[in-house]
Design a protein around this motif. Sequence first.
Motif, mmCIF file in Angstrom:
data_model
loop_
_atom_site.group_PDB
_atom_site.id
_atom_site.type_symbol
_atom_site.label_atom_id
_atom_site.label_comp_id
_atom_site.label_asym_id
_atom_site.label_seq_id
_atom_site.Cartn_x
_atom_site.Cartn_y
_atom_site.Cartn_z
ATOM 1 N N GLN A 34 31.607 55.377 24.379
ATOM 2 C CA GLN A 34 31.939 55.564 25.796
ATOM 3 C C GLN A 34 30.689 56.008 26.554
ATOM 4 O O GLN A 34 30.357 55.455 27.604
ATOM 5 C CB GLN A 34 33.043 56.615 25.954
ATOM 6 C CG GLN A 34 33.318 57.013 27.389
ATOM 7 C CD GLN A 34 34.303 56.114 28.087
ATOM 8 O OE1 GLN A 34 35.156 55.551 27.432
ATOM 9 N NE2 GLN A 34 34.203 56.002 29.373
ATOM 10 N N GLU A 38 28.534 54.021 29.413
ATOM 11 C CA GLU A 38 28.200 54.607 30.721
ATOM 12 C C GLU A 38 26.701 54.494 30.975
ATOM 13 O O GLU A 38 26.265 54.159 32.083
ATOM 14 C CB GLU A 38 28.656 56.059 30.786
ATOM 15 C CG GLU A 38 30.164 56.206 30.847
ATOM 16 C CD GLU A 38 30.639 57.639 30.791
ATOM 17 O OE1 GLU A 38 29.819 58.574 30.932
ATOM 18 O OE2 GLU A 38 31.858 57.841 30.602
ATOM 19 N N VAL A 48 31.420 48.485 35.274
ATOM 20 C CA VAL A 48 32.250 49.679 35.206
ATOM 21 C C VAL A 48 33.559 49.380 34.483
ATOM 22 O O VAL A 48 34.124 50.241 33.799
ATOM 23 C CB VAL A 48 32.505 50.236 36.627
ATOM 24 C CG1 VAL A 48 33.453 51.413 36.593
ATOM 25 C CG2 VAL A 48 31.193 50.632 37.272
ATOM 26 N N GLN A 49 34.055 48.155 34.590
ATOM 27 C CA GLN A 49 35.291 47.770 33.908
ATOM 28 C C GLN A 49 35.177 47.989 32.402
ATOM 29 O O GLN A 49 36.141 48.387 31.760
ATOM 30 C CB GLN A 49 35.634 46.307 34.213
ATOM 31 C CG GLN A 49 36.912 45.826 33.555
ATOM 32 C CD GLN A 49 38.145 46.553 34.062
ATOM 33 O OE1 GLN A 49 38.200 46.959 35.215
ATOM 34 N NE2 GLN A 49 39.131 46.713 33.209
ATOM 35 N N THR A 50 34.015 47.749 31.840
ATOM 36 C CA THR A 50 33.809 47.955 30.408
ATOM 37 C C THR A 50 33.984 49.421 30.047
ATOM 38 O O THR A 50 34.591 49.752 29.032
ATOM 39 C CB THR A 50 32.408 47.465 29.990
ATOM 40 O OG1 THR A 50 32.314 46.068 30.276
ATOM 41 C CG2 THR A 50 32.147 47.691 28.523
ATOM 42 N N VAL A 51 33.463 50.296 30.880
ATOM 43 C CA VAL A 51 33.604 51.737 30.657
ATOM 44 C C VAL A 51 35.087 52.110 30.705
ATOM 45 O O VAL A 51 35.573 52.888 29.867
ATOM 46 C CB VAL A 51 32.778 52.531 31.687
ATOM 47 C CG1 VAL A 51 33.005 54.020 31.543
ATOM 48 C CG2 VAL A 51 31.285 52.197 31.560
ATOM 49 N N GLN A 52 35.809 51.558 31.647
ATOM 50 C CA GLN A 52 37.241 51.831 31.767
ATOM 51 C C GLN A 52 38.010 51.298 30.562
ATOM 52 O O GLN A 52 38.966 51.932 30.093
ATOM 53 C CB GLN A 52 37.776 51.228 33.062
ATOM 54 C CG GLN A 52 37.204 51.897 34.295
ATOM 55 C CD GLN A 52 37.498 51.134 35.578
ATOM 56 O OE1 GLN A 52 37.900 49.976 35.559
ATOM 57 N NE2 GLN A 52 37.286 51.792 36.704
ATOM 58 N N THR A 53 37.595 50.158 30.051
ATOM 59 C CA THR A 53 38.240 49.593 28.863
ATOM 60 C C THR A 53 38.057 50.522 27.673
ATOM 61 O O THR A 53 39.005 50.788 26.924
ATOM 62 C CB THR A 53 37.663 48.197 28.547
ATOM 63 O OG1 THR A 53 37.958 47.330 29.645
ATOM 64 C CG2 THR A 53 38.245 47.630 27.265
ATOM 65 N N GLN A 54 36.853 51.047 27.501
ATOM 66 C CA GLN A 54 36.604 51.970 26.396
ATOM 67 C C GLN A 54 37.443 53.239 26.565
ATOM 68 O O GLN A 54 37.948 53.784 25.584
ATOM 69 C CB GLN A 54 35.115 52.312 26.299
ATOM 70 C CG GLN A 54 34.762 53.240 25.155
ATOM 71 C CD GLN A 54 34.976 52.631 23.778
ATOM 72 O OE1 GLN A 54 35.156 51.424 23.627
ATOM 73 N NE2 GLN A 54 34.960 53.468 22.768
ATOM 74 N N ALA A 55 37.615 53.694 27.786
ATOM 75 C CA ALA A 55 38.441 54.880 28.036
ATOM 76 C C ALA A 55 39.888 54.628 27.598
ATOM 77 O O ALA A 55 40.541 55.533 27.061
ATOM 78 C CB ALA A 55 38.376 55.274 29.502
ATOM 79 N N LYS A 56 40.383 53.417 27.799
ATOM 80 C CA LYS A 56 41.740 53.076 27.354
ATOM 81 C C LYS A 56 41.840 53.129 25.834
ATOM 82 O O LYS A 56 42.850 53.563 25.285
ATOM 83 C CB LYS A 56 42.136 51.688 27.852
ATOM 84 C CG LYS A 56 42.379 51.615 29.336
ATOM 85 C CD LYS A 56 42.705 50.199 29.752
ATOM 86 C CE LYS A 56 42.749 50.089 31.263
ATOM 87 N NZ LYS A 56 42.930 48.705 31.711
#
Length: 123
Positions: A34, A38, A48-56
């Motif tokens: 993650q 970032e 940024v979508q990739t960062v959000q995907t990892q957060a999921k």
Amino acid sequence: MRILAMTLVLASAAAGVAQDTAPDIAIAAAKNQQGILEYCAAQGHVGVQTVQTQAKVIAAFPPPQDAGMVEDAYRKGQAGTVSAMQIEEPLQDAAAGQGMTVAAMCGRLAAAAEQAAAQLPRQ
């Protein structure tokens, strides 16, 4: 090879395979990824979508037993350091060791995050 091994662990962990005696190791690796994503986003290598995907993906894990270890791995990732599975090296060195650029390594990690997210149960 080492980064590829870490990427495979992250994908397996997200699928629920890494529920052995050390789940915090998988959680710390995911949080490190993650942070690295970032770092990659700040450099313009991933969105940024990739960062959000990892957060999921991380949200699918149980809470860690050793939150300090997990947070330390995350901070190292944000600084551009791979810190997982007894590996600790700057992302630039890890990429060079794979014969690729940092941008390409970021892309590989982003693809691993997408793969892990695809394995999560649908809600």
